[in-house]
Design a protein around this motif. Structure first.
Motif, mmCIF file in Angstrom:
data_model
loop_
_atom_site.group_PDB
_atom_site.id
_atom_site.type_symbol
_atom_site.label_atom_id
_atom_site.label_comp_id
_atom_site.label_asym_id
_atom_site.label_seq_id
_atom_site.Cartn_x
_atom_site.Cartn_y
_atom_site.Cartn_z
ATOM 1 N N LYS A 154 41.327 49.445 43.154
ATOM 2 C CA LYS A 154 40.311 48.511 42.877
ATOM 3 C C LYS A 154 40.620 47.333 42.017
ATOM 4 O O LYS A 154 41.353 47.369 41.075
ATOM 5 C CB LYS A 154 39.160 49.404 41.708
ATOM 6 N N VAL A 155 40.210 46.184 42.658
ATOM 7 C CA VAL A 155 40.792 44.986 42.117
ATOM 8 C C VAL A 155 39.914 44.614 40.847
ATOM 9 O O VAL A 155 38.630 44.854 40.972
ATOM 10 C CB VAL A 155 40.526 43.866 43.036
ATOM 11 N N LYS A 156 40.508 44.133 39.747
ATOM 12 C CA LYS A 156 39.851 43.889 38.707
ATOM 13 C C LYS A 156 39.296 42.440 38.768
ATOM 14 O O LYS A 156 40.109 41.506 39.536
ATOM 15 C CB LYS A 156 40.950 43.938 37.570
ATOM 16 N N ASP A 157 38.446 42.067 38.146
ATOM 17 C CA ASP A 157 37.835 40.780 38.032
ATOM 18 C C ASP A 157 38.880 39.712 37.684
ATOM 19 O O ASP A 157 39.004 38.438 38.041
ATOM 20 C CB ASP A 157 36.743 40.396 37.019
ATOM 21 N N THR A 158 39.756 40.077 36.797
ATOM 22 C CA THR A 158 41.085 39.035 35.887
ATOM 23 C C THR A 158 42.088 39.037 36.782
ATOM 24 O O THR A 158 42.989 38.632 36.609
ATOM 25 C CB THR A 158 41.126 39.422 34.585
ATOM 26 N N GLU A 159 42.310 39.863 37.858
ATOM 27 C CA GLU A 159 43.622 39.924 38.717
ATOM 28 C C GLU A 159 43.385 39.249 39.726
ATOM 29 O O GLU A 159 42.766 39.060 40.564
ATOM 30 C CB GLU A 159 43.599 41.515 39.048
ATOM 31 N N ALA A 177 47.451 42.315 42.789
ATOM 32 C CA ALA A 177 46.504 43.605 43.379
ATOM 33 C C ALA A 177 47.504 43.985 44.713
ATOM 34 O O ALA A 177 47.820 44.999 44.865
ATOM 35 C CB ALA A 177 45.202 43.238 43.851
ATOM 36 N N ARG A 237 50.382 45.821 43.207
ATOM 37 C CA ARG A 237 50.100 47.423 42.816
ATOM 38 C C ARG A 237 49.767 48.083 44.120
ATOM 39 O O ARG A 237 50.242 49.185 44.384
ATOM 40 C CB ARG A 237 48.861 47.218 42.047
#
Length: 70
Positions: A5-10, A15, A18
């Motif tokens: 799951k891609v984070k907003d700050t990433e 991503a 990972r």
């Protein structure tokens, strides 16, 4: 199947990094390469015999090398 799951700050690169790590941990690439071509059981056994012989010869070499130092 790996998924992240891609984070907003990433960023995309982080991503993707990972995701690649997760794929490596699950051995997906190596398994797909192994399944690319069908190998009959005789070929598999042949490879296992060869690798076992190599392993034994390596151990024997290391043992002789160690004994020569004594």
């Amino acid at each position: 199947m790996p998924g992240i799951k891609v984070k907003d700050t990433e960023s995309f690169d982080e991503a993707y990094r990972r995701f690649k790590k997760q794929c490596d941990r699950n051995l997906i690439v190596t398994e797909t390469r192994a399944r690319r071509y069908f190998e009959p059981m005789t070929e598999i056994r042949k490879k296992q015999k060869i690798s076992a012989r190599k392993k034994m010869l390596k151990r024997l070499y290391m043992l002789r090398r160690y004994e020569s130092r004594l």
